[in-house]
Design a protein around this motif. Structure first.
Motif, PDB file in Angstrom:
ATOM      1  N   VAL A 183      18.678 -21.562  -1.872  1.00  0.00           N
ATOM      2  CA  VAL A 183      19.931 -20.966  -2.179  1.00  0.00           C
ATOM      3  C   VAL A 183      19.752 -19.499  -3.176  1.00  0.00           C
ATOM      4  N   TYR A 184      20.097 -18.367  -2.419  1.00  0.00           N
ATOM      5  CA  TYR A 184      19.840 -17.036  -3.006  1.00  0.00           C
ATOM      6  C   TYR A 184      21.033 -16.447  -3.640  1.00  0.00           C
ATOM      7  N   ASP A 185      22.302 -16.833  -3.302  1.00  0.00           N
ATOM      8  CA  ASP A 185      23.529 -16.158  -3.613  1.00  0.00           C
ATOM      9  C   ASP A 185      24.881 -16.979  -3.487  1.00  0.00           C
ATOM     10  N   ALA A 186      25.675 -16.719  -4.318  1.00  0.00           N
ATOM     11  CA  ALA A 186      26.914 -17.449  -4.296  1.00  0.00           C
ATOM     12  C   ALA A 186      28.076 -16.511  -4.729  1.00  0.00           C
ATOM     13  N   ILE A 187      29.019 -16.056  -3.797  1.00  0.00           N
ATOM     14  CA  ILE A 187      29.653 -14.803  -3.774  1.00  0.00           C
ATOM     15  C   ILE A 187      31.264 -15.136  -3.604  1.00  0.00           C
ATOM     16  N   ASP A 188      32.131 -14.957  -4.331  1.00  0.00           N
ATOM     17  CA  ASP A 188      33.592 -15.304  -3.971  1.00  0.00           C
ATOM     18  C   ASP A 188      34.415 -13.831  -4.262  1.00  0.00           C
ATOM     19  N   GLU A 189      34.806 -13.545  -2.954  1.00  0.00           N
ATOM     20  CA  GLU A 189      35.582 -12.247  -2.725  1.00  0.00           C
ATOM     21  C   GLU A 189      37.287 -12.504  -2.987  1.00  0.00           C
ATOM     22  N   GLN A 190      37.584 -13.707  -3.205  1.00  0.00           N
ATOM     23  CA  GLN A 190      38.949 -14.232  -3.068  1.00  0.00           C
ATOM     24  C   GLN A 190      39.488 -14.532  -1.684  1.00  0.00           C
ATOM     25  N   GLU A 191      39.540 -13.479  -1.039  1.00  0.00           N
ATOM     26  CA  GLU A 191      40.041 -13.488   0.556  1.00  0.00           C
ATOM     27  C   GLU A 191      38.963 -14.647   1.205  1.00  0.00           C
ATOM     28  N   ARG A 192      37.693 -14.478   0.716  1.00  0.00           N
ATOM     29  CA  ARG A 192      36.630 -15.346   1.648  1.00  0.00           C
ATOM     30  C   ARG A 192      35.451 -15.487   0.470  1.00  0.00           C
ATOM     31  N   ALA A 193      34.712 -16.430   0.671  1.00  0.00           N
ATOM     32  CA  ALA A 193      33.775 -16.750  -0.152  1.00  0.00           C
ATOM     33  C   ALA A 193      32.388 -17.150   0.720  1.00  0.00           C
ATOM     34  N   TYR A 194      31.333 -17.080   0.038  1.00  0.00           N
ATOM     35  CA  TYR A 194      30.042 -17.197   0.926  1.00  0.00           C
ATOM     36  C   TYR A 194      29.052 -17.638   0.231  1.00  0.00           C
ATOM     37  N   VAL A 195      27.958 -18.361   0.889  1.00  0.00           N
ATOM     38  CA  VAL A 195      26.945 -18.548   0.153  1.00  0.00           C
ATOM     39  C   VAL A 195      25.718 -18.258   1.045  1.00  0.00           C
ATOM     40  N   VAL A 196      24.662 -17.638   0.209  1.00  0.00           N
ATOM     41  CA  VAL A 196      23.554 -17.083   1.201  1.00  0.00           C
ATOM     42  C   VAL A 196      22.181 -17.954   0.999  1.00  0.00           C
ATOM     43  N   ARG A 197      21.732 -18.472   1.823  1.00  0.00           N
ATOM     44  CA  ARG A 197      20.740 -19.239   1.801  1.00  0.00           C
ATOM     45  C   ARG A 197      19.406 -18.854   2.467  1.00  0.00           C
ATOM     46  N   GLU A 198      18.261 -19.646   2.317  1.00  0.00           N
ATOM     47  CA  GLU A 198      17.178 -19.605   3.099  1.00  0.00           C
ATOM     48  C   GLU A 198      17.395 -20.034   4.742  1.00  0.00           C
ATOM     49  N   TRP A 199      16.930 -19.140   5.352  1.00  0.00           N
ATOM     50  CA  TRP A 199      17.108 -19.368   6.790  1.00  0.00           C
ATOM     51  C   TRP A 199      15.803 -20.374   7.372  1.00  0.00           C
ATOM     52  N   VAL A 200      15.971 -21.308   8.066  1.00  0.00           N
ATOM     53  CA  VAL A 200      14.850 -22.160   8.496  1.00  0.00           C
ATOM     54  C   VAL A 200      14.848 -22.240   9.944  1.00  0.00           C
ATOM     55  N   ASP A 201      13.782 -21.491  10.588  1.00  0.00           N
ATOM     56  CA  ASP A 201      13.368 -21.817  11.910  1.00  0.00           C
ATOM     57  C   ASP A 201      13.111 -22.978  12.301  1.00  0.00           C
ATOM     58  N   GLY A 202      13.938 -23.603  13.020  1.00  0.00           N
ATOM     59  CA  GLY A 202      13.919 -25.212  13.542  1.00  0.00           C
ATOM     60  C   GLY A 202      15.142 -25.834  13.868  1.00  0.00           C
ATOM     61  N   GLU A 203      15.282 -27.068  13.687  1.00  0.00           N
ATOM     62  CA  GLU A 203      16.405 -27.741  14.018  1.00  0.00           C
ATOM     63  C   GLU A 203      16.644 -28.961  13.332  1.00  0.00           C
ATOM     64  N   SER A 204      18.267 -29.349  13.210  1.00  0.00           N
ATOM     65  CA  SER A 204      18.332 -30.481  12.430  1.00  0.00           C
ATOM     66  C   SER A 204      17.718 -31.814  12.917  1.00  0.00           C
ATOM     67  N   LEU A 205      17.794 -32.697  12.244  1.00  0.00           N
ATOM     68  CA  LEU A 205      17.570 -33.971  12.519  1.00  0.00           C
ATOM     69  C   LEU A 205      18.421 -34.624  13.555  1.00  0.00           C
ATOM     70  N   ARG A 206      19.582 -34.571  13.351  1.00  0.00           N
ATOM     71  CA  ARG A 206      20.857 -34.846  14.456  1.00  0.00           C
ATOM     72  C   ARG A 206      20.309 -34.190  15.761  1.00  0.00           C
ATOM     73  N   ASP A 207      19.979 -32.846  15.902  1.00  0.00           N
ATOM     74  CA  ASP A 207      19.727 -32.231  17.029  1.00  0.00           C
ATOM     75  C   ASP A 207      18.371 -32.743  17.825  1.00  0.00           C
ATOM     76  N   LEU A 208      17.517 -33.308  16.928  1.00  0.00           N
ATOM     77  CA  LEU A 208      16.233 -33.433  17.128  1.00  0.00           C
ATOM     78  C   LEU A 208      16.403 -34.837  17.802  1.00  0.00           C
ATOM     79  N   VAL A 209      17.043 -35.726  17.246  1.00  0.00           N
ATOM     80  CA  VAL A 209      16.993 -37.018  18.015  1.00  0.00           C
ATOM     81  C   VAL A 209      18.076 -37.033  19.281  1.00  0.00           C
ATOM     82  N   ALA A 210      18.902 -35.998  19.228  1.00  0.00           N
ATOM     83  CA  ALA A 210      19.713 -36.010  20.347  1.00  0.00           C
ATOM     84  C   ALA A 210      18.871 -35.533  21.597  1.00  0.00           C
ATOM     85  N   ALA A 211      17.870 -34.658  21.265  1.00  0.00           N
ATOM     86  CA  ALA A 211      17.296 -34.089  22.577  1.00  0.00           C
ATOM     87  C   ALA A 211      15.988 -34.830  22.726  1.00  0.00           C
ATOM     88  N   GLU A 212      15.375 -35.651  21.761  1.00  0.00           N
ATOM     89  CA  GLU A 212      14.251 -36.500  22.123  1.00  0.00           C
ATOM     90  C   GLU A 212      14.412 -37.897  22.101  1.00  0.00           C
TER      91      GLU A 212
END
Length: 560
Positions: A137-166
């Protein structure tokens, strides 16, 4: 993983240096070309895909002045491509940190302010825990109108999608994924925090094989126990493709297959090839009647299974018996047990000698009553009176030969009956073979059943003296029970035995015998017995591995 976390103030008080702003203003033209990782069927899931509820499925969609590709947030994070909307209605974007030139995941929520406080607080808390199996987790920002969290990007897929596919995963891969998640939870819990959102959608598998847990959402209703039980849910989902709603949380994922009582079917009942121990561990973690262990204990247990899989011994380890499988990893534990067995044998010889010495003194009027008599009497000898046993002195007891067809395992209905056929090892006279019970997370068989035992069925009734049980370790609690028939080798038959047989010894009494060499008695000298149950009700802690387990090496029956 490089995960530097910092609290980021609102843009009007931002601490980004002026030269950083200059870089950001030109980022749109200078940012490197990026490619969004895709899978068959669309963009991969990244973060924000946790527990769904019926209300969440149709949750709000972020519609405030829609963010657009190329927009730069906080003068640093350039949005590249919209990935998906999560179950809470938040948008997940792939972006670029134009300062550090690295891909990031950006989770946006509308509005910000008080309504986004929980999301931001969870992000700030998560940023304090650095672990290779936790998304950075790199950043957590509140602009009042909207808020956002900046995180690591992971090249891959979730366990949910993996099981759905395989489809459901092989046991070794399921264990490896659960091990990584449990390790991450142990790190989170060590700081006093709770994750609160362990789910197939928040469990990400990178293209490089790394497993990371994302999107902590802990609130007052969450607990470390819920986190640990969710590891059982991940195992269940990976092995079956189903998520146990009632035991964990409502979800858009298909619910577990259930029996007539509403309990989830065990993975072994859903598909073939699931090792007994993995099946037991999964169901124990989902069973709220069984106390949940700490995340560290689950990590240690899964680590042991993971190592067995890497050594290609996973299919051979059997139910909770990896340290006893063949190969080098087993030898230290095996050697320790042999030493204990040898020491225990010397102790029991002294005890038995004392017992027979006392009997010899009491029977001194009989010329053949000596401590060595049992070894000299014909083992097949029968009492002189073929009718009912007499209350007159019967002489010294002799060992009654027991064969494999005279013994069987009794496992009450809650058990899986996987130990069928192992009773032969307790009467073969070989101390190196044994009935190896499964491991459990609690000494009382995980709270799932009253116990397990060995039923002895004699060809005909006999006057009996005692039963001697040789175990791999001290601390087991055993009682002696008798009955007048065997209702049958089945779940119903075993249930009838446990409920109807009469206890001759009090396993819970203050004088309970809990050594590794136990002598059980209580037989009435005026009664003949044909059905005897040696029943274990509590297991000792295993010193080699986490959990409670014991091996029954030999059972000997003595009579007249």
């Amino acid at each position: 993983m490089s995960a530097c976390a910092r609290g980021h103030p609102a843009p009007n008080t931002t601490d980004i240096a002026s030269n950083t702003r200059d870089i950001a203003r030109n980022a749109k033209d200078s940012a490197p070309d990026t490619e969004v990782c895709t899978t068959e069927g669309g963009l991969v899931t990244q973060v924000g895909e946790g527990h769904e509820t019926a209300a969440d499925e149709g949750g709000p969609v972020l519609t405030f002045g829609e963010p657009t590709a190329g927009e730069i947030l906080a003068e640093r994070y350039q949005l590249e491509q919209h990935v998906n909307d999560d179950s809470a209605g938040r948008q997940v974007w792939r972006g670029i940190d134009v300062v550090l030139r690295r891909p990031v995941a950006v989770v946006l929520r509308h509005p910000g302010g008080d309504s986004a406080a929980e999301m931001l607080q969870a992000a700030v808390a998560a940023s304090r825990v650095l672990h290779p199996n936790l998304v950075g987790v790199y950043d957590a920002i509140d602009e009042q109108e909207r808020a956002y969290v900046v995180r690591e990007w992971v090249d891959g897929e979730s366990l949910r999608d993996l099981v759905a596919a395989e489809g459901p995963l092989d046991p070794a891969r399921a264990v490896a994924i659960a091990h990584s998640v449990a390790d991450a939870l142990a790190a989170v819990h060590a700081t006093g925090m709770i994750h609160g959102n362990v789910h197939p959608g928040t469990t990400l598998i990178g293209d490089d094989g790394r497993v990371v847990l994302a999107d902590a959402r802990a609130d007052a209703a969450d607990s470390t126990e819920a986190d640990v039980r969710a590891v059982g849910g991940l195992l269940y989902f990976a092995l079956t493709g189903h998520w146990p709603h009632a035991e964990l949380s409502a979800s858009a994922l298909p619910d577990a297959t259930r029996d007539t009582s509403g309990s989830p079917a065990a993975p072994r009942q859903v598909r073939a090839g699931v090792p007994a121990y993995l099946d037991d561990l999964t169901m124990d973690l989902l069973d709220r009647r069984v106390a949940a262990p700490a995340a560290e204990a689950i990590t240690a247990e899964l680590s042991r299974l993971d190592a067995a899989a890497e050594d290609e011994e996973f299919e051979d380890v059997g139910p909770l018996r990896f340290t006893q499988a063949g190969g080098a990893p087993s030898e230290p534990g095996r050697s320790t047990r042999k030493i204990l067995l040898g020491v225990g044998a010397l102790v029991v010889i002294a005890v038995i000698g004392l017992i027979f010495g006392i009997q010899a003194i009491n029977d001194s009027s009989k010329p053949d009553a000596t401590p060595s008599t049992p070894a000299q009497v014909d083992p097949g000898g029968q009492p002189g009176d073929a009718g009912t046993a007499s209350s007159a002195p019967l002489g010294n007891p002799v060992k009654i030969p027991l064969t494999a067809d005279m013994v069987r395992i009794v496992d009450p209905p809650q058990g899986d009956r996987n130990d069928e056929g192992e009773s032969k090892f307790v009467v073969d006279g070989d101390p190196d073979t044994s009935w190896k019970l499964s491991y459990y997370l609690q000494p009382n068989f995980g709270g799932r059943k009253e116990g397990m035992g060995v039923l002895i069925h004699l060809p005909q009734p006999r006057a009996l003296s005692e039963v001697r049980v040789s175990l791999s370790a001290p601390g087991a609690v055993i009682d002696l029970r008798v009955g007048d028939k065997d209702p049958g080798n089945s779940r119903d038959g075993d249930k009838a035995i446990v409920s109807s047989y009469t206890k001759l010894s009090d396993a819970d009494g203050a004088d309970a015998n809990t050594g590794d060499k136990q002598i059980l008695n209580g037989f009435d000298p005026d009664t003949k017995y044909q059905y005897v149950l040696v029943f274990l009700t509590k297991l000792p802690r295993n010193e080699d591995t986490p959990g409670y387990q014991v091996n029954v090496n030999e059972i000997e029956l003595y009579g007249y």
